[in-house]
Design a protein around this motif. Structure first.
Motif, short mmCIF file in Angstrom:
data_model
loop_
_atom_site.label_atom_id
_atom_site.label_comp_id
_atom_site.label_asym_id
_atom_site.label_seq_id
_atom_site.Cartn_x
_atom_site.Cartn_y
_atom_site.Cartn_z
N SER A 1 67.81 -51.59 -40.38
CA SER A 1 69.12 -51.82 -40.99
C SER A 1 70.04 -50.63 -40.75
N MET A 2 69.50 -49.53 -40.25
CA MET A 2 70.36 -48.41 -39.88
C MET A 2 71.37 -48.85 -38.82
N ASN A 3 70.99 -49.87 -38.04
CA ASN A 3 71.89 -50.34 -36.99
C ASN A 3 73.03 -51.19 -37.53
N VAL A 4 72.90 -51.68 -38.74
CA VAL A 4 73.96 -52.49 -39.32
C VAL A 4 74.83 -51.62 -40.22
N LEU A 5 74.18 -50.82 -41.06
CA LEU A 5 74.93 -49.94 -41.94
C LEU A 5 75.38 -48.73 -41.14
N ASN A 6 76.65 -48.38 -41.30
CA ASN A 6 77.18 -47.23 -40.56
C ASN A 6 76.54 -45.94 -41.09
N PRO A 7 75.85 -45.18 -40.24
CA PRO A 7 75.09 -44.03 -40.73
C PRO A 7 75.95 -42.88 -41.24
N ARG B 1 78.86 -43.27 -42.86
CA ARG B 1 79.73 -43.67 -43.97
C ARG B 1 78.89 -44.16 -45.14
N ARG B 2 79.46 -44.09 -46.32
CA ARG B 2 78.72 -44.54 -47.50
C ARG B 2 78.57 -46.07 -47.45
N VAL B 3 77.57 -46.54 -48.20
CA VAL B 3 77.28 -47.98 -48.18
C VAL B 3 78.51 -48.78 -48.60
N ARG B 4 79.28 -48.23 -49.55
CA ARG B 4 80.50 -48.92 -50.01
C ARG B 4 81.43 -49.23 -48.82
N SER B 5 81.59 -48.24 -47.93
CA SER B 5 82.50 -48.43 -46.79
C SER B 5 82.04 -49.57 -45.90
N SER B 6 80.72 -49.72 -45.73
CA SER B 6 80.23 -50.82 -44.91
C SER B 6 80.63 -52.15 -45.51
N SER C 1 74.87 -47.60 -57.97
CA SER C 1 74.96 -46.24 -57.42
C SER C 1 74.68 -46.19 -55.92
N VAL C 2 74.00 -47.22 -55.37
CA VAL C 2 73.73 -47.17 -53.93
C VAL C 2 75.03 -47.24 -53.11
N LEU C 3 76.09 -47.76 -53.72
CA LEU C 3 77.35 -47.85 -52.98
C LEU C 3 77.87 -46.47 -52.59
N ALA C 4 77.55 -45.47 -53.41
CA ALA C 4 78.03 -44.12 -53.13
C ALA C 4 77.08 -43.36 -52.22
N ALA C 5 75.93 -43.97 -51.85
CA ALA C 5 74.93 -43.27 -51.05
C ALA C 5 75.16 -43.51 -49.56
N PHE C 6 74.66 -42.58 -48.76
CA PHE C 6 74.61 -42.80 -47.32
C PHE C 6 73.33 -43.57 -46.99
N PRO C 7 73.33 -44.35 -45.92
CA PRO C 7 72.13 -45.14 -45.62
C PRO C 7 70.84 -44.31 -45.55
N HIS C 8 70.93 -43.08 -45.00
CA HIS C 8 69.68 -42.31 -44.85
C HIS C 8 69.13 -41.82 -46.18
N GLU C 9 69.94 -41.91 -47.24
CA GLU C 9 69.45 -41.47 -48.55
C GLU C 9 68.63 -42.55 -49.24
N SER D 1 65.62 -45.58 -49.42
CA SER D 1 64.31 -45.85 -48.83
C SER D 1 64.43 -47.07 -47.91
N GLY D 2 63.41 -47.29 -47.09
CA GLY D 2 63.46 -48.42 -46.15
C GLY D 2 63.69 -49.75 -46.84
N GLY D 3 63.00 -49.96 -47.95
CA GLY D 3 63.13 -51.21 -48.69
C GLY D 3 64.52 -51.38 -49.28
N MET D 4 65.06 -50.28 -49.83
CA MET D 4 66.41 -50.35 -50.43
C MET D 4 67.45 -50.65 -49.36
N ARG D 5 67.26 -49.99 -48.19
CA ARG D 5 68.20 -50.17 -47.10
C ARG D 5 68.19 -51.63 -46.63
N GLN D 6 66.98 -52.19 -46.55
CA GLN D 6 66.87 -53.56 -46.08
C GLN D 6 67.47 -54.53 -47.10
N ARG D 7 67.34 -54.18 -48.39
CA ARG D 7 67.95 -55.03 -49.42
C ARG D 7 69.47 -54.90 -49.37
N ALA D 8 69.98 -53.68 -49.11
CA ALA D 8 71.43 -53.51 -48.98
C ALA D 8 71.95 -54.32 -47.80
#
Lengths: 343, 290
Positions: free
Chosen positions: A120-126, A128-133, A165-173, A175-182
């Motif tokens: 999911s790193m390829n979908v979420l902009n690395p 920018r924060r998740v909110r921006s995506s 709170s994940v909206l304010a996080a960067f994708p690399h912050e 976990s793999g499961g959280m990223r895939q859920r986002a």
């Protein structure tokens, strides 16, 4: 009057959301006048109905990634669509995303068609924060005030058990499961009609995988989206898909309801694939399949499975088997099976 | 002789990261102990999710990572005492690794046979071309290949399954007593995977090699292993006979893992509404346009 009004509606429901007809996608290169081609997808036809999860199974180099790339319109040289069409119900008349003008693509992307990828790193902009995506992809389609949009995103994240709170996080912050859920939340927030899921849970641990699959199933039921679900893991297919197609060396070999594929597999390759899987509590010995997967630059003549097939006969070497309906909704491409023989 | 091939005594490994001001300590492996007996070859599966410390433990057994505390003894020799090429070669004679991705364990620019011949020469100490070739051929026969099949081939010309067999043959050239295989089949295609898994059984039964099989896949672990160790966050939470542990797990974490395994079968379509094509699908949401 009433019946007349209902009729077109029903016709529309019966019409598949995606129909792929005789698709041929080759990787073609030309060096000093010598043309080489890899026939990664060669004559594939299938249809994905509304509201179903359609599974696509196959090992590496079976062409499933090329098929997905073609459907998603991600066609870059040397990949070329040589023949066939891919028609989406929400994009009629173009015969594939690769032929649609950019303005049309802008209109349908994320709104009608979305993606969940393995990384999911390829979908979420690395950077920018998740909110921006979410703002970049979904806001143009949803509109309204930004505050209302944000509330909608937070409510949707709660469905995949993610904290705002994940909206304010960067994708690399994450976990793999959280990223895939986002990524799952991002792919479903616009309630698209069609979702392409390419090995979405392969990189996850088993416990997290089961949770994410359950969430995908839940959201899909709610929105009525169709999903094209690609993975090599038969356990995942058994768990989530409604119908399942098995791909081997660039062609479909069998397609049926998932219960039917697991309960009554017909093609020798499918039968092997299912019977070779070890199960906890079962001590029976399992066998690997002899031979090697074919080289797609120079595939075997006739049926591409014949060099490894226990039922191979003369005709398999010469002619290409077509998909024949062995029972309603159960298609299989095998001369032996279609003549009534079983492995 | 204490009769132990491998004796792992309370090994721990911690990694620290960060600078002077913000130091963080990660306990990758926490006081793990287990033994493998001499003369009783077995397959021991180490199961865990990513981050459970299973690979760090495997690396310590391969002596590429030194434990922070605790000791590892192989055939009575402390791994910490190994220094210099002579004792290292003696160690490599006894323990050999097999890695996850066979395409990464071979040099893509060299023919695979060259690597095999070089390995053989290094271990046997002879420079004789013909005896080395015969030994390589014999090792390849043990994995169902022959020198004729792989000679003049580059790694990319072989399938993943074939190349993993070559990697196993390479490990066999050292005539080891123990093979440490870290996820050896997870990159192999489904149709070839079981033949590699069966090969490990043959190595144990016919050649008397003990195998430490590191994986996250419970189903193949059940299929081949005799003993099993479940790791969570660096600690062993449950261990014992593979069949007993996987059929009736006692630790909650093992139970959770066991339940999360997705079976390759649709057990009861009637009970599981998700599998009916005509199953209840809620009507399209109001926002959706078609």
């Amino acid at each position: 009057m009433h019946a007349d009004a209902e009729q077109p509606q029903r016709d529309q429901d019966a019409q598949p959301l995606l129909s792929v007809r005789d698709l041929q996608a080759y990787y073609q290169t030309s060096h000093a006048g010598v043309r080489r081609g890899i026939r990664a997808v060669d004559g594939v036809s299938f249809a994905v109905r509304r509201g179903e999860i359609y599974g696509l199974a196959g090992e590496s180099s079976s062409g499933k990634t090329t098929l997905i790339k073609s459907i998603a319109g991600a066609i870059r040289p040397p990949l070329e669509i040589v023949g066939g069409s891919m028609e989406f119900a929400f994009l009629p008349g173009y015969g594939g995303l690769h032929r649609a003008p950019p303005a049309e693509l802008e209109r349908i992307r994320w709104r009608h068609l979305s993606y969940i990828m393995q990384g999911s790193m390829n979908v979420l902009n690395p950077v920018r924060r998740v909110r921006s995506s979410f703002v970049d992809f979904a806001y143009p389609h949803i509109g309204g005030s930004r505050r209302r949009f944000e509330q909608q995103v937070i409510a949707h994240l709660a469905r995949v058990k993610l904290d705002p709170s994940v909206l304010a996080a960067f994708p690399h912050e994450l976990s793999g499961g959280m990223r895939q859920r986002a990524a799952l939340a991002l792919a479903t927030i616009c309630r698209p009609g069609f979702i392409i899921a390419d090995e979405p849970t392969t990189a996850l641990d088993v416990v997290v995988q089961k949770e994410v699959l359950g969430m995908l199933r839940g959201i899909q039921r709610e929105t009525g989206s169709s999903v094209l679900f690609v993975t090599h893991d038969m356990g995942v297919h058994a768990h989530i898909t409604d119908r399942l197609a098995i791909m081997y060396a660039g062609r479909l070999v069998e397609e049926a309801a998932t219960t039917e594929i697991f309960g009554n597999p017909l093609h020798p390759y499918t039968r092997h694939l299912i019977s070779s899987l070890p199960r906890i509590g079962d001590d029976a010995p399992r066998q690997g399949l002899g031979g090697a997967p074919p080289n797609l630059a120079d595939p075997p003549s006739g049926c591409r499975f014949h060099p490894r097939c226990p039922l191979a006969r003369e005709i398999c070497r010469r002619e290409i088997p077509v998909m024949g309906e062995s029972a309603p909704g159960h298609r299989v491409a095998c001369f032996a099976v279609n003549q009534g023989e079983r492995a | 002789m204490n009769g132990l091939l491998l004796d792992v005594r309370e090994v721990s490994k911690t990694f620290t990261r960060g600078g002077l001001l913000s130091r963080e300590t990660i306990v990758a492996v926490n006081k793990v102990s287990f033994q493998l007996a001499v003369g009783r070859p077995e397959i021991l599966a180490i199961i865990g999710e990513s981050g459970s410390g299973k690979t760090t433990l495997a690396r310590m057994i391969l002596n590429t990572e030194t434990p922070t505390s605790g000791r590892l003894l192989l055939d009575g020799t402390d791994l910490a005492a190994i220094s210099g090429s002579g004792s290292r070669r003696a160690f490599m004679h006894k323990v050999q690794p097999i890695f996850q991705n066979p395409f990464e364990s071979f040099n893509p620019l060299k023919r695979v046979e060259r690597y095999l011949l070089m390995t053989r020469r290094r271990f046997s100490g002879t420079a004789e071309e013909s005896t080395a070739a015969a030994a390589v051929d014999a090792a390849l026969h043990k994995v169902g290949l022959s020198l004729k099949e792989v000679s003049d081939r580059y790694p990319h010309e072989l399938s993943g399954g074939q190349l993993q067999r070559v990697a196993i043959a390479r490990a066999l050239l050292a005539e080891p007593k123990l093979i440490v295989a870290d996820e050896p089949v997870s990159m192999i295609d489904a149709s070839l995977r079981m033949s590699i898994v069966n090969l490990f059984k043959t190595l144990r039964d016919d050649l008397g090699i003990s195998i430490i099989y590191v994986t996250h896949d419970l189903a193949t672990a059940y299929y081949i292993s005799d003993r099993i160790m479940i790791m969570q966050k660096g600690s062993v939470v449950e261990s014992g006979d593979a069949r007993t542990v996987l059929k009736a797990p006692r630790h909650p974490y093992t139970q959770q893992l066991r339940e999360a395994v997705l079976l390759p079968e649709v057990s009861d379509p009637a009970a599981n509404v998700t599998h009916g094509i005509n199953g209840p699908i809620s009507p399209a949401a109001p926002e959706r346009t078609t």
